[in-house]
Write an enzyme that holds these catalytic residues in place. Structure first.
Site, PDB file in Angstrom:
ATOM      1  CB  CYS A  98       2.452   7.097  -9.807  1.00 27.87           C
ATOM      2  SG  CYS A  98       2.705   8.875  -9.892  1.00 27.87           S
ATOM      3  CB  VAL A  99       3.027   3.334  -5.451  1.00 28.99           C
ATOM      4  CG1 VAL A  99       2.626   1.980  -4.921  1.00 28.99           C
ATOM      5  CG2 VAL A  99       4.526   3.499  -5.395  1.00 28.99           C
TER       6      VAL A  99
END
Length: 110
Positions: A109-110
């Site tokens: 997840c960014v």
């Protein structure tokens, strides 16, 4: 950043994920959810509890695709799909739900 529950300060990282997983309580989940503009319903709790069980078993927070696939398998296709999960957690089912569940930010997840 930190959350306050029952007069106790709970430490978080810069993104609002709690730093000590043992600090998590359902009351803290409500505080985090409120900060995230999420109104906790039974459906939200089902996902949060699923994530906590998943983490306990695998020691990892699932990325969104794994999360949705796993939920679809255990709760059915009406729950385990992108549209429904984004309705529950508009800022990202994996990221936002993991934060409320008191888990680390999911990998990928960014």
């Amino acid at each position: 950043m930190s959350y306050e529950v029952d007069g106790q300060e709970i430490a978080t990282d810069e993104e609002g994920y709690i730093t000590n997983l043992a600090d998590w309580t359902p009351e803290l989940a409500e505080v985090i959810a409120k900060a995230e503009d999420v109104e906790m319903t039974d459906e939200h709790w089902a996902v949060v509890n699923f994530l906590r069980d998943y983490y306990e078993e695998y020691q990892i927070a699932p990325a969104v695709r794994v999360l949705i696939k796993s939920i679809k398998k255990s709760m059915g296709p009406e729950v385990g799909n992108n549209k429904y999960m984004y309705e529950l957690f508009p800022y990202g089912p994996a990221k936002q739900a993991c934060k409320i569940a008191g888990l680390p930010k999911p990998t990928g997840c960014v």
